[in-house]
Design an enzyme around this catalytic site. Structure first.
Site, PDB file in Angstrom:
ATOM      1  CB  SER A   1      -0.921   0.008   1.218  1.00  0.00           C
ATOM      2  OG  SER A   1      -0.157  -0.106   2.409  1.00  0.00           O
TER       3      SER A   1
ATOM      4  CG  ASN B   1      -4.392  -3.745  13.561  1.00  0.00           C
ATOM      5  OD1 ASN B   1      -3.813  -3.798  12.475  1.00  0.00           O
ATOM      6  ND2 ASN B   1      -4.784  -4.824  14.218  1.00  0.00           N
TER       7      ASN B   1
ATOM      8  CG  HIS C   1     -42.895  20.219 -11.043  1.00  0.00           C
ATOM      9  ND1 HIS C   1     -43.105  18.885 -10.738  1.00  0.00           N
ATOM     10  CD2 HIS C   1     -43.508  20.936 -10.069  1.00  0.00           C
ATOM     11  CE1 HIS C   1     -43.834  18.804  -9.628  1.00  0.00           C
ATOM     12  NE2 HIS C   1     -44.084  20.039  -9.192  1.00  0.00           N
TER      13      HIS C   1
ATOM     14  CB  SER D   1     -15.720  23.607 -29.788  1.00  0.00           C
ATOM     15  OG  SER D   1     -15.637  22.756 -30.919  1.00  0.00           O
TER      16      SER D   1
ATOM     17  CE  LYS E   1     -20.380  23.760 -28.387  1.00  0.00           C
ATOM     18  NZ  LYS E   1     -21.463  23.519 -27.485  1.00  0.00           N
TER      19      LYS E   1
ATOM     20  CG  ASN F   1     -18.420  23.996 -24.849  1.00  0.00           C
ATOM     21  OD1 ASN F   1     -19.522  24.367 -25.246  1.00  0.00           O
ATOM     22  ND2 ASN F   1     -17.544  23.369 -25.614  1.00  0.00           N
TER      23      ASN F   1
ATOM     24  CD  GLU G   1     -20.186  20.585 -19.663  1.00  0.00           C
ATOM     25  OE1 GLU G   1     -20.983  20.114 -20.466  1.00  0.00           O
ATOM     26  OE2 GLU G   1     -19.101  21.092 -20.015  1.00  0.00           O
TER      27      GLU G   1
HETATM   28  N1  ARG Z   1      -1.458  -1.049   5.711  1.00  0.00           N
HETATM   29  C1  ARG Z   1      -2.379  -1.526   6.704  1.00  0.00           C
HETATM   30  C2  ARG Z   1      -3.722  -0.788   6.625  1.00  0.00           C
HETATM   31  O1  ARG Z   1      -3.767   0.223   6.039  1.00  0.00           O
HETATM   32  C3  ARG Z   1      -1.780  -1.316   8.040  1.00  0.00           C
HETATM   33  C4  ARG Z   1      -2.262  -2.220   9.090  1.00  0.00           C
HETATM   34  C5  ARG Z   1      -1.729  -3.562   8.900  1.00  0.00           C
HETATM   35  N2  ARG Z   1      -2.109  -4.416   9.953  1.00  0.00           N
HETATM   36  C6  ARG Z   1      -2.071  -5.730   9.835  1.00  0.00           C
HETATM   37  N3  ARG Z   1      -2.455  -6.407  10.826  1.00  0.00           N
HETATM   38  N4  ARG Z   1      -1.707  -6.290   8.714  1.00  0.00           N
HETATM   39  O2  ARG Z   1      -4.717  -1.245   7.110  1.00  0.00           O
END
Ligand code: ARG
Length: 457
Positions: free
Chosen positions: A21, A106, A152, A273, A279, A281, A286
């Site tokens: 990640s 966590n 409406h 355009s 144009k 726009n 949008e």
């Molecule tokens: N990259 C993980 C997340 O965003 C971090 C936590 C990972 N914890 C674990 N027990 N694998 O959730």
């Protein structure tokens, strides 16, 4: 790697690629370091780190923060937390092995996202206040302009342009409340929760909260590990806010069209355009309308990710970040864009006034005048309906009717009611709070400006 002993083999290359990640959570680089510095001080307070070790860790983290953000773009580590810890170990040595005492990723991920999002909410709030101020400025430029109000998508009743703009002001002021509430729930300090069961070390959670600027501490360690409500709060506030931006965009795309001709959008927020030379726009609007879909997608995505998860942390929750980051970018980008559009759009007052005069928008004023003179409203409604029907058949506009002609049409109309054929007249009766009587709107503008000043303090 933050775990190793239990395994005889390392992760497969496919699993590594699949689960990494760092390419997105590196946005948390600075707050991750901030959190680790505070946690090092908490560990020093309970004697896990000596004062010297704590200083070494904090100083090394500070130098990493200054020098190594760019490195995260190409590093091989699983996530931002592993990246920072590896650098710490490389630069500070063995002492780095103590920083995870009692701390789980966590809670660390919860902490980091809370710290990061708190800053983004402050940006969101500032952009909202700016937009609200610009809506008021636009209203001040045309305090008396009259436009057709619609239901409406059919002409309904005349309103002032300022009254219309104040409607959006109210929507954005509710958004502001929602983001402020979301901020309160984001701003709770989770560290000291461990992986799920709480910390086995007597870390002073309140001191950590105070140091990191949190309003309070979370109350249950399992909840911390399992919770992403604070992101759902932001994303739902963001989604509602995007509906407001999208509706404003839709209105102004219509109002700036040749068919309406009410608004002239600034050159700076429109594009031409490649083929059609004439144009101009409304692409900025949008795109705002279009980006709303992505933000709703982020909310749906996280709701779906969370809904079936057993307690407590599950790796699924790593999927919270990309939609969150994207939604923050799109919302803030849209707010910023909307500010420029509001600032550079001008109102051409004649066409919307014309629309208010031509389309029998005064019918309700007339029916209410009859009701005031003692005609039961239902009868008045029918009578004015008949007047409109006959006028439409003859191609007569309200302005074609004099008071005497009305009286001749039906004696229940008095000659004095003729003035109501001018939309400016009937509006004056709408003085109940929240109505479009020009004097009431002027007072509402003053009140709105005061409210914004209080919000900006
Ligand atoms: N990259 C993980 C997340 O965003 C971090 C936590 C990972 N914890 C674990 N027990 N694998 O959730």
């Amino acid at each position: 790697m933050l775990w190793r002993g239990r395994f005889e083999e390392g992760p497969s290359e496919v699993f590594q690629r699949f689960s990494w990640s760092l390419h997105f959570d590196r946005r948390l680089f600075k707050v991750d370091i901030l959190g680790s510095q505070a946690y090092a001080r908490a560990l020093a307070r309970v004697g896990i780190l000596t004062a010297a070790e704590c200083t070494l860790i904090c100083d090394t983290l500070a130098s990493i923060e200054k020098n190594d953000e760019a490195g995260a773009a190409t590093a091989p580590d699983e996530d931002i937390h592993s990246y920072v810890i590896r650098l710490l170990k490389e630069k500070a040595g063995a002492v780095a092995d103590k920083i995870h005492t009692g701390r789980s990723r966590n809670e660390q991920v919860s902490l980091d996202v809370r710290l990061w999002l708190r800053g983004e909410i402050d940006t969101t709030l500032a952009l909202l206040r700016a937009l609200m101020g610009l809506l008021l400025d636009f209203a001040d430029r045309h305090p008396d302009a009259i436009v057709a109000g619609y239901t409406h998508m059919r002409r309904a009743q005349p309103v002032t342009w300022a009254h219309y703009l104040l409607a959006y002001y109210e929507m954005f002021s509710r958004d502001l409340e929602r983001f402020t509430q979301a901020r309160g729930r984001v701003n709770q300090m989770p560290l000291g929760s461990g992986a799920l069961a709480g910390s086995g070390f007597p870390v002073d959670r309140h001191a950590l909260a105070a140091e990191l600027g949190f309003e309070g501490v979370t109350r249950n360690s399992m909840d911390v590990s399992a919770d992403r409500d604070f992101l759902l709060d932001y994303l739902s506030a963001a989604s509602v806010c995007m509906t407001h931006l999208s509706r404003l965009a839709e209105d102004w795309i219509l109002y700036s069209s040749d068919e309406f001709g009410w608004l002239e959008l600034g050159d700076g927020v429109t594009s031409g355009s490649s083929l059609m030379p004439q144009k101009k726009n409304p692409d900025s609007l949008e795109l705002i309308r279009g980006k709303s879909g992505r933000v709703f997608g982020a909310l749906t995505s996280l709701l779906t990710t969370m809904k079936g998860l057993p307690m407590t942390y599950n790796r699924d929750m790593q999927e919270d970040k990309e939609p969150l980051f994207m939604a923050v970018d799109q919302l803030c980008g849209s707010l910023e864009m909307a500010c420029v559009v509001v600032q550079t759009t001008s109102l051409k007052t004649a066409p919307p006034l014309h629309a208010a005069e031509e389309g029998w928008l005064v019918a309700t004023d007339l029916a209410e005048a009859l009701a005031r003179s003692g005609v039961p409203f239902h009868h008045a409604h029918t009578l004015v309906g008949e007047l409109v029907l006959s006028s439409v058949k003859q191609g007569r506009k309200p302005a074609d009717w004099t008071g005497e002609a009305l009286h001749a049409f039906d004696p229940r109309f008095t000659p004095e009611m003729g003035v109501l054929m001018n939309p400016e007249e009937g509006m004056k009766t709408r003085t109940a709070p929240g109505g479009t009587a020009p004097a009431t709107v002027r007072a509402a503008l003053v009140e709105a400006r005061q409210r914004l000043e209080v919000l900006s303090q």
